[in-house]
Design an enzyme around this catalytic site. Structure first.
Site, PDB file in Angstrom:
ATOM      1  N   PRO A  87       0.878  -1.321  -0.109  1.00  8.96           N
ATOM      2  CA  PRO A  87       0.045  -0.026   0.095  1.00  8.96           C
ATOM      3  C   PRO A  87       0.823   1.280   0.010  1.00  8.96           C
ATOM      4  CG  PRO A  87       0.152  -0.883   2.120  1.00  8.96           C
ATOM      5  CD  PRO A  87       0.707  -2.054   1.293  1.00  8.96           C
ATOM      6  N   HIS A 236       8.011  -0.318   7.320  1.00 12.75           N
ATOM      7  CA  HIS A 236       7.123   0.933   6.705  1.00 12.75           C
ATOM      8  C   HIS A 236       8.077   1.530   5.630  1.00 12.75           C
ATOM      9  CE1 HIS A 236       3.217   2.865   7.164  1.00 12.75           C
ATOM     10  NE2 HIS A 236       3.766   3.675   6.136  1.00 12.75           N
TER      11      HIS A 236
END
Ligand SMILES: Cc1cc2nc3c(=O)[nH]c(=O)nc-3n(C[C@H](O)[C@H](O)[C@H](O)COP(=O)(O)O)c2cc1C
Length: 339
Positions: A87, A236
């Site tokens: 994402p 991340h």
């Protein structure tokens, strides 16, 4: 479109924010958050890539010649390859306004599906940037996994219900977004999550829940205790804390703790088919790729996404042949060379 055309088209669009480097390694963009880089000195992003590069595969061609099967079955669905698009959110700010979170995900979800894989979509302060991708996933027969932020449980439960209504394949939560102050400034704060809170969310749904941003065996065991179906070993992309270890370094210990009990995804610095095979050999079930998929979408839209996926799928197949892997089950730790 050829892959090189897609890259040069992306380079001409993205020039300020992303240089579309030959090796996407976090150096040219270090510290650029917002932007495409890693936080602070960019050391977590850079280390992700360095340590993937420092992991070597070794040749082993003396095996019977049979078909090479690159497919993986996860959550009851068969995928052609064991890698997926990660994402990516706030596209206009981080990359370029020629795509926003809706148009980006249109390309990403469709392009991945055409290639036989799946896209993870993002979430943010604006509800439309969560809901829009849900509709896109629904239009693609549910092949996609939305990723919600670690909101308070009331908001998270609302978003889980929305995901269920759109028939998605799985649902992720990027628990490593807990420190994103920009979301709090936009009036939509995110939080650390206790095992009890996560358990409430996992128990509330039949969807497989994936916790994204796990970096320790203890964290993986907490995910298991909470009832998650999977984890993403992730920092991340180095965007939430400087000086984190790389994901490929922490993978073996996490795999030792939860392999076979949770589906283990990993991301951070994986770029090629060879890189995918390294992750699988060290214990991952599948890999997410972030920035290179974004470059493919900016440079070639849906086709760009499909072409990039096909390219690394072919590289994976060739790497499997060269390391004596007939199927992904053959990707064992001994395929990686140790000094
Ligand atoms: C510009 C940008 C935006 C991102 N937005 C999100 C997001 O909204 N949600 C999320 O879970 N991860 C987000 N990530 C992290 C990626 O999902 C993924 O963990 C990371 O990019 C993997 O590293 P790689 O880009 O080196 O492959 C973002 C990454 C980038 C570069």
């Amino acid at each position: 479109m050829k892959y090189q055309e897609i890259r040069s088209q992306a380079r001409s669009i993205l020039k300020e924010k992303c240089k579309v480097c030959e090796d996407c390694n976090g150096i040219a963009c270090r510290g650029q958050v917002p932007g495409v880089g890693g936080k602070g000195l960019g050391s977590s992003f850079i280390r992700n890539r360095v340590m993937v590069r420092e992991t070597s595969l070794n040749l082993d061609t003396l095996v019977p010649a049979t078909e090479t099967d690159t497919s993986v079955t996860l959550f009851g669905k068969k995928f052609r390859f064991p890698f997926f698009a990660a994402p990516i959110g706030a596209l206009e700010i981080n990359y370029h306004p020629s795509l926003n979170d809706l148009t980006y995900n249109e390309h990403m979800v469709a392009g991945c599906r055409e290639a036989g894989i799946m896209a993870f979509t993002g979430d943010g302060a604006k509800m439309e940037y969560y809901e829009g991708p849900l509709k896109i996933i629904q239009d693609n027969e549910g092949v996609g996994a939305p990723t919600i932020k670690p909101w308070d449980n009331a908001m998270a439960l609302q978003k889980i219900r929305m995901a269920e209504a759109h028939g998605v394949t799985a649902l992720a939560m990027d628990v490593d977004a807990a420190g994103l102050v920009l979301l709090a400034m936009a009036g939509t704060p995110v939080y650390n999550k206790s095992v009890e809170e996560l358990k409430e969310l996992c128990d509330s749904t039949a969807l497989p829940m994936i916790l994204k941003g796990i970096m320790t065996p203890a964290g993986a065991l907490k995910a298991l205790e909470a009832g998650a179906a999977g984890i993403v070993v992730s920092n991340h992309g180095g965007r939430v804390m400087d000086d984190a270890p790389s994901t490929i370094e922490v993978l073996p210990a996490i795999a030792e703790a939860v392999k076979g009990k949770l589906t283990i995804f990993i991301d951070g610095g994986f770029r090629s088919g060879e890189d995918i095979l390294k992750a699988l050999a060290l214990g991952a079930d599948a890999v997410l790729i972030g920035r290179p998929f974004a470059v493919a979408a900016y440079g070639g839209g849906t086709e760009g996404v499909r072409v990039y996926a096909e390219k690394i799928g072919q590289e994976l197949k060739e790497a499997m042949i060269m390391t004596g892997c007939h199927s992904l089950a053959d990707a064992t730790p001994d395929k990686c060379w140790k000094r």
